[in-house]
Write a protein that holds these residues in place. Structure first.
Motif, short mmCIF file in Angstrom:
data_model
loop_
_atom_site.label_atom_id
_atom_site.label_comp_id
_atom_site.label_asym_id
_atom_site.label_seq_id
_atom_site.Cartn_x
_atom_site.Cartn_y
_atom_site.Cartn_z
N LEU A 137 0.82 -1.21 0.00
CA LEU A 137 0.00 0.00 0.00
C LEU A 137 0.85 1.26 0.00
CD1 LEU A 137 -2.81 -1.05 2.50
CD2 LEU A 137 -2.99 -0.85 0.01
N GLY A 138 1.98 1.22 0.69
CA GLY A 138 2.87 2.37 0.71
C GLY A 138 3.36 2.75 -0.67
N THR A 139 3.63 1.74 -1.51
CA THR A 139 4.10 2.04 -2.87
C THR A 139 2.98 2.60 -3.73
OG1 THR A 139 3.70 -0.23 -3.64
CG2 THR A 139 5.87 0.26 -2.74
N ILE A 140 1.74 2.12 -3.53
CA ILE A 140 0.62 2.67 -4.31
C ILE A 140 0.41 4.14 -3.96
CG2 ILE A 140 -1.86 2.55 -4.70
CD1 ILE A 140 -1.71 -0.45 -4.32
N LEU A 141 0.44 4.48 -2.67
CA LEU A 141 0.30 5.88 -2.27
C LEU A 141 1.44 6.72 -2.83
CD1 LEU A 141 -0.87 5.58 1.46
CD2 LEU A 141 -2.26 5.75 -0.62
N ALA A 142 2.65 6.15 -2.85
CA ALA A 142 3.79 6.88 -3.41
C ALA A 142 3.63 7.06 -4.91
CB ALA A 142 5.08 6.12 -3.11
N ASP A 143 3.10 6.06 -5.60
CA ASP A 143 2.86 6.17 -7.04
C ASP A 143 1.89 7.31 -7.34
OD1 ASP A 143 4.57 4.11 -7.68
OD2 ASP A 143 2.98 2.60 -7.91
N LEU A 144 0.94 7.53 -6.44
CA LEU A 144 -0.03 8.63 -6.60
C LEU A 144 0.52 9.95 -6.05
CD1 LEU A 144 -3.43 6.94 -5.65
CD2 LEU A 144 -2.80 7.89 -7.88
N GLN A 145 1.73 9.91 -5.50
CA GLN A 145 2.37 11.07 -4.88
C GLN A 145 1.51 11.65 -3.76
OE1 GLN A 145 4.39 13.82 -7.60
NE2 GLN A 145 4.01 12.38 -9.28
N LEU A 146 0.84 10.76 -3.04
CA LEU A 146 0.07 11.18 -1.87
C LEU A 146 1.00 11.34 -0.68
CD1 LEU A 146 -2.99 8.86 -2.37
CD2 LEU A 146 -3.15 11.34 -2.10
N GLY A 147 0.68 12.30 0.19
CA GLY A 147 1.47 12.52 1.38
C GLY A 147 1.15 11.48 2.45
N ARG A 148 2.03 11.40 3.46
CA ARG A 148 1.84 10.49 4.58
C ARG A 148 2.05 11.24 5.88
NH1 ARG A 148 2.58 5.24 3.57
NH2 ARG A 148 1.21 5.06 5.38
N PRO A 149 1.37 10.83 6.96
CA PRO A 149 1.64 11.43 8.27
C PRO A 149 3.11 11.23 8.64
CG PRO A 149 -0.34 10.07 8.32
CD PRO A 149 0.33 9.79 7.02
N GLN A 150 3.64 12.11 9.44
CA GLN A 150 5.06 12.06 9.78
C GLN A 150 5.48 10.70 10.35
OE1 GLN A 150 6.34 15.21 12.38
NE2 GLN A 150 8.44 14.45 12.54
N ALA A 151 4.66 10.14 11.23
CA ALA A 151 5.02 8.87 11.86
C ALA A 151 5.07 7.71 10.87
CB ALA A 151 4.03 8.54 12.97
N GLN A 152 4.39 7.87 9.71
CA GLN A 152 4.34 6.81 8.71
C GLN A 152 5.19 7.11 7.49
OE1 GLN A 152 0.18 5.77 7.91
NE2 GLN A 152 -0.37 6.50 9.95
N ASN A 153 5.77 8.28 7.45
CA ASN A 153 6.60 8.67 6.31
C ASN A 153 8.03 8.17 6.51
OD1 ASN A 153 6.99 9.95 3.81
ND2 ASN A 153 7.74 11.81 4.79
N VAL A 154 8.14 6.86 6.67
CA VAL A 154 9.42 6.23 7.01
C VAL A 154 9.72 5.11 6.03
CG1 VAL A 154 9.35 6.82 9.46
CG2 VAL A 154 8.23 4.72 8.67
N ASP A 155 11.01 4.89 5.77
CA ASP A 155 11.43 3.84 4.85
C ASP A 155 11.52 2.50 5.57
OD1 ASP A 155 11.64 5.43 2.52
OD2 ASP A 155 13.56 6.22 3.24
N GLN A 156 10.39 2.03 6.03
CA GLN A 156 10.29 0.74 6.66
C GLN A 156 8.88 0.21 6.49
OE1 GLN A 156 11.45 2.65 10.46
NE2 GLN A 156 9.73 1.54 11.40
N PHE A 157 8.70 -1.07 6.84
CA PHE A 157 7.41 -1.71 6.61
C PHE A 157 6.31 -1.07 7.46
CE2 PHE A 157 4.22 -4.94 7.63
CZ PHE A 157 3.86 -5.37 6.37
N ASP A 158 6.55 -0.99 8.76
CA ASP A 158 5.53 -0.43 9.64
C ASP A 158 6.16 0.05 10.94
OD1 ASP A 158 6.08 -2.67 11.15
OD2 ASP A 158 4.08 -3.54 11.03
N VAL A 159 5.31 0.69 11.75
CA VAL A 159 5.67 1.10 13.10
C VAL A 159 4.55 0.60 14.00
CG1 VAL A 159 6.09 3.02 14.67
CG2 VAL A 159 6.90 3.15 12.29
#
Length: 322
Positions: free
Chosen positions: A222-244
């Motif tokens: 899902l993170g890659t789909i949102l990135a493909d759409l150039q959608l923003g992410r909340p700061q806590a989720q805007n990380v180069d990892q699977f999850d937090v």
């Protein structure tokens, strides 16, 4: 106000063309050794996570060990003879037609394949990933040529290419990938283009068994789909990892302009029921603003592949058009 947008297939002609040829399965069930030896001799070699693997030229009797491999095979026109389901689920992802899923035998659970059942299915090819089934590779490859990607979910597009090469359907996969890119462009335009999408922060939250709460980062399906759409992410989720992973009293990182959430398996066992009625959840801006929407876990978080991605894009367009 929660909304459940309808599912609809939007890959169109490219997906239909890719699927049509593969829906015709051979009715002959031959001994595994004769199938595998003869087919592999006339097939190709693919480079998997375990190294070079000789595969049949046009395998039809395929076993999928995870949901990504299931999506790849089904999207490319092959209904597997067997597949593994997620341990918390009672069946396979239901974004596929029930008529096709009825043809897929139970092959165990993800990470714990039933080797006896798989052997009885006499597969020509087994598709999986090293993350889940690296420990079973020796036993699996003794049954049939086994192609494992290194991981699952990320990088999913590269994994689909590996699956397509193993299935002998690389050309069909190119058409499906092109259809996805076209849908991306259409969805981005409908949402106002990169300038508009970039200013909207989309939160992804998944409740999993054991009461764990996952805030999904960028390195997943899902993170890659949102990135493909150039959608923003909340700061806590805007990380180069699977999850937090967070606890119920650490929900601030779950907030966003839009919050999309799902429960894996039983909502009570996953802790979702309790969290969704808690003061901490109700205090989130997206919840107070009626911009928190439940999504289907088996599509959004398990539908790893181009058909799953197409359906997610269609629903994103509806949800972000609130």
């Amino acid at each position: 106000m929660h909304r459940h947008p309808p599912r609809r297939a939007v890959l169109g002609a490219a997906l239909a063309a890719a699927t049509l040829d593969g829906c015709r399965r051979t009715p002959n069930i031959r001994p595994p050794q004769s199938v595998n030896t003869a087919a592999a001799a006339a097939g190709a070699t693919v480079i998997a996570a375990t190294g070079a693997v000789a595969v049949p030229s046009a395998p039809l009797r395929v076993v999928a060990l995870d949901t990504a491999e299931l999506d790849s095979a089904m999207t490319l026109g092959i209904t597997p003879v067997g597949a593994c389901r997620a341990p918390a689920d009672t069946d396979l992802p239901n974004y596929w037609p029930a008529s096709r899923l009825a043809e897929v035998a139970d092959a165990g659970t993800i990470g714990t394949p039933d080797l006896a059942r798989i052997s009885a299915l006499r597969p020509e090819l087994i598709l999986g990933n090293q993350l889940r089934d690296g420990a079973h590779y020796g036993a699996l490859s003794a049954i049939a040529p086994t192609v494992l990607s290194r991981t699952t979910g990320y990088p999913w597009k590269e994994n689909v290419q590996l699956h397509a090469r193993a299935l002998g359907r690389a050309t069909a996969a190119e058409s499906v990938a092109a259809a996805y890119r076209a849908q991306l462009a259409s969805t981005s335009h409908a949402l106002g283009g990169p300038g508009a999408t970039g200013s909207r922060k989309v939160s992804l939250v998944r409740f999993v068994p054991g009461g764990r709460i996952r805030l999904y980062g960028k390195q997943n399906f899902l993170g890659t789909i949102l990135a493909d759409l150039q959608l923003g992410r909340p700061q806590a989720q805007n990380v180069d990892q699977f999850d937090v992973e967070v606890t119920p009293d650490q929900l601030t990182g779950a907030d966003g302009d839009v919050l999309l959430y799902a429960s894996h398996g039983d909502p009570n066992a996953a802790g979702a029921t309790a969290v969704l009625t808690s003061p901490a959840w109700q205090a989130l801006g997206a919840v107070r603003g009626h911009r928190a929407f439940p999504v289907d876990d088996r599509l959004w978080f398990e539908g790893i592949g181009y058909t799953g991605a197409s359906l997610v894009l269609a629903q994103l367009q509806r949800l972000l058009g609130y």
